[in-house]
Design an enzyme around this catalytic site. Structure first.
Site, PDB file in Angstrom:
ATOM      1  N   GLN A 158      -6.223  -0.578   2.027  1.00 16.57           N
ATOM      2  CA  GLN A 158      -5.762   0.130   3.220  1.00 16.57           C
ATOM      3  C   GLN A 158      -5.842   1.615   2.887  1.00 16.57           C
ATOM      4  OE1 GLN A 158      -1.631  -0.270   4.368  1.00 16.57           O
ATOM      5  NE2 GLN A 158      -2.036   0.307   6.496  1.00 16.57           N
ATOM      6  N   ASN A 203      16.180 -16.822 -53.214  1.00 17.91           N
ATOM      7  CA  ASN A 203      17.078 -15.688 -53.014  1.00 17.91           C
ATOM      8  C   ASN A 203      16.273 -14.396 -53.125  1.00 17.91           C
ATOM      9  OD1 ASN A 203      20.107 -14.744 -52.939  1.00 17.91           O
ATOM     10  ND2 ASN A 203      19.061 -13.434 -54.421  1.00 17.91           N
ATOM     11  N   ASN A 257       2.480  -4.813 -48.377  1.00 20.68           N
ATOM     12  CA  ASN A 257       1.378  -5.608 -47.825  1.00 20.68           C
ATOM     13  C   ASN A 257       0.222  -4.785 -47.277  1.00 20.68           C
ATOM     14  OD1 ASN A 257       3.114  -4.699 -45.753  1.00 20.68           O
ATOM     15  ND2 ASN A 257       2.372  -6.281 -44.356  1.00 20.68           N
ATOM     16  N   HIS A 311      19.953  -8.489 -47.429  1.00 16.79           N
ATOM     17  CA  HIS A 311      20.128  -7.126 -46.941  1.00 16.79           C
ATOM     18  C   HIS A 311      19.009  -6.203 -47.419  1.00 16.79           C
ATOM     19  CE1 HIS A 311      23.649  -8.450 -49.544  1.00 16.79           C
ATOM     20  NE2 HIS A 311      22.701  -8.180 -50.417  1.00 16.79           N
ATOM     21  N   ALA A 330       0.801  -1.226   0.000  1.00 14.17           N
ATOM     22  CA  ALA A 330       0.000   0.000   0.000  1.00 14.17           C
ATOM     23  C   ALA A 330       0.831   1.272   0.000  1.00 14.17           C
ATOM     24  CB  ALA A 330      -0.934   0.006   1.211  1.00 14.17           C
ATOM     25  N   GLY A 331       2.143   1.163   0.173  1.00  9.94           N
ATOM     26  CA  GLY A 331       2.981   2.350   0.305  1.00  9.94           C
ATOM     27  C   GLY A 331       3.037   3.201  -0.959  1.00  9.94           C
ATOM     28  N   ARG A 357      10.240  -9.557 -36.230  1.00  8.37           N
ATOM     29  CA  ARG A 357       9.092  -9.134 -35.443  1.00  8.37           C
ATOM     30  C   ARG A 357       8.125 -10.306 -35.228  1.00  8.37           C
ATOM     31  NH1 ARG A 357       6.945  -3.980 -38.499  1.00  8.37           N
ATOM     32  NH2 ARG A 357       5.523  -3.895 -36.703  1.00  8.37           N
ATOM     33  N   LYS A 403       7.966  -9.582 -40.516  1.00  3.22           N
ATOM     34  CA  LYS A 403       6.823  -9.624 -39.607  1.00  3.22           C
ATOM     35  C   LYS A 403       5.754 -10.520 -40.217  1.00  3.22           C
ATOM     36  CE  LYS A 403       3.282  -6.978 -37.219  1.00  3.22           C
ATOM     37  NZ  LYS A 403       2.561  -5.685 -37.119  1.00  3.22           N
ATOM     38  N   ALA A 457      15.576  -7.402 -61.578  1.00  2.00           N
ATOM     39  CA  ALA A 457      15.827  -6.272 -60.680  1.00  2.00           C
ATOM     40  C   ALA A 457      14.994  -5.067 -61.094  1.00  2.00           C
ATOM     41  CB  ALA A 457      17.306  -5.923 -60.683  1.00  2.00           C
TER      42      ALA A 457
END
Length: 457
Positions: free
Chosen positions: A76, A377, A386, A363, A13-14, A333, A351, A423
């Site tokens: 208290q 790859n 998304n 990378h 209770a402090g 994530r 994620k 690419a």
């Protein structure tokens, strides 16, 4: 707990004025968990049938934070001492049960010490936890006559002779519920602090001819309370040192035990190596021969045998199979899943995404709501798009796919087995097996081109 010791009271209770905080003192965290939660967990480990939590300051926040805990909340309203706090809980005591009294700001008390205390409690008497200190300043002294405990005197009420006593009261005790209710009703506040001391029941018990037996904690740190942030930081270091020593003795190689923080539970295999400044939170499992680089944060994750986590990687709510390599500077994530020998390199974020056996995202990549097959790859700079601002959509990539650098996959989209994405492609439609897809702008050459020249001012 033993058959007779069924309930626990935790005094919490402090206000904690010296913490200089809006947070109730017992909600301040040690090793990632509130101090009072440490005590509640210890009570659970003893098999307590009921835990009474005496609260006061910050009651709403206490209930909001600990609302899921199976405790009986006892208010208290005024903080008039430990005896007064126990008086508030006394109506809930059964006469035929033993009551163990603990403190919400004494977080390091252990199950083993409390079991020893419960074991020494005599029938009809009191089990009292005490400790011998070279410097007992500030603590209540244990007063004995012919070796028997006859009372406790607080520092401010002690005589010059009593101040020389080195055996001190920790405040932790166990007694029968019926006896406690009788003694609590007799307490008064005729002392320097004008408070109702729970310690006065020791003298009352002695006057009735009841026996008081003592036990000692395994370590002095178990009975140390917290009144300010300096003391909290000191207990944090004590706790972390104890955890590091335990892990070292269990075979985990901590390269610098002083720079390791365990804020949860670590389950480990053999020959695990953990570098400096690693933080473990929640429930973490490390398999055999796992290596964790410096500065990593691991939370609620499983890392399989032989996996290597390079420096400054953050992994949360993720699962890694065997021989995975992650980092440096990677972020996995919640919902990230890596199959055997998958690789996630620097500045890659995942994620709700899975990477199949032997697949690589080396990378500068974001994979969200994505399933990636085996032996894929993922080129640098690949982004799975998304989210349309309102809803999330899924990307599915089959086995043996090659994704070229700087590719955007606009979900929902599927890339079938063996496909190649050139690419710089922005992919908006599904790709069939073994297809090559390129969507970049046609390259143009202009001979003799002259750059614009800045005009001089």
């Amino acid at each position: 707990m033993s058959n007779s010791a069924k309930s626990v009271v935790i005094l919490a209770a402090g206000k904690g004025t010296r913490m200089y905080s809006q947070l109730p003192k017992v909600l301040h965290k040690l090793a990632g968990k509130s101090m009072v939660q440490h005590v509640i967990d210890t009570a659970k480990s003893l098999g307590a049938q009921q835990t009474h939590l005496v609260y006061g300051h910050g009651g709403e926040l206490m209930k909001e934070t600990l609302g899921s805990q199976p405790v009986n909340w006892v208010l208290q309203a005024e903080q008039l001492g430990t005896g007064h706090a126990m008086q508030q809980a006394a109506p809930f005591f059964a006469d035929d049960e033993d009551i163990l009294m603990l403190y919400g700001d004494v977080p390091l008390i252990t199950k083993e010490t409390l079991e020893r205390l419960i074991a020494v409690k005599p029938a009809g008497g009191i089990g009292l936890l005490t400790v011998i200190l070279d410097n007992p300043m500030g603590y209540g002294r244990i007063v004995r006559e012919n070796g028997d405990v006859v009372g406790i005197v607080e520092q401010k009420d002690a005589s010059e002779e009593q101040l020389k006593i080195k055996e001190i009261n920790t405040g932790i005790l166990v007694a029968n519920g019926g006896d406690l209710k009788r003694w609590l009703a007799k307490l008064d506040n005729n002392n320097a602090q004008k408070e109702y001391y729970i310690t006065d029941i020791i003298a009352l018990a002695h006057q009735e001819g009841r026996k008081i037996e003592t036990a000692h904690p395994t370590r002095h740190s178990e009975m140390e309370g917290v009144n300010n942030r300096l003391q909290l930081a000191a207990l944090e270091r004590i706790y972390q040192t104890e955890q590091a020593e335990r892990l070292l003795l269990e075979g985990v190689m901590l390269l610098d035990p002083a720079r390791f923080d365990l804020r949860g539970t670590l389950t480990h295999g053999k020959d695990v190596v953990i570098d400096t400044n690693v933080i473990i939170e929640g429930e973490v499992t490390l398999g055999n021969n796992v290596e964790i680089g410096t500065g990593c944060v691991l939370k609620n994750c499983v890392i399989g045998d032989g996996s290597i986590i390079s420096p400054y990687t953050v992994i949360e709510d993720a699962n890694l199979a065997q021989e995975c390599t992650v980092g440096p500077f990677a972020r996995l994530r919640p919902g990230a899943q890596l199959a055997d020998k998958a690789h996630v390199g620097n500045f890659v974020e995942m994620k709700k995404a899975s990477l199949g056996v032997g697949s690589k995202a080396g990378h500068l990549t974001y994979l969200g709501d994505t399933e990636v097959g085996a032996n894929v790859n993922i080129g640098a700079g690949t982004i799975t798009c998304n989210y349309d601002g309102a809803n999330k959509f899924k990307t599915i990539i089959g086995d043996d796919v090659f994704i070229g650098s700087d590719t955007q996959l606009v979900a929902p989209v599927c890339v079938a087995n063996g496909a190649t994405i050139g690419a710089g492609t922005t992919l908006t439609k599904d790709v069939n097996e073994n297809e090559l897809v390129i969507s970049r702008v046609k390259q143009t050459h202009i001979s003799g081109w002259k750059r614009p020249v800045k005009k001089k001012q």
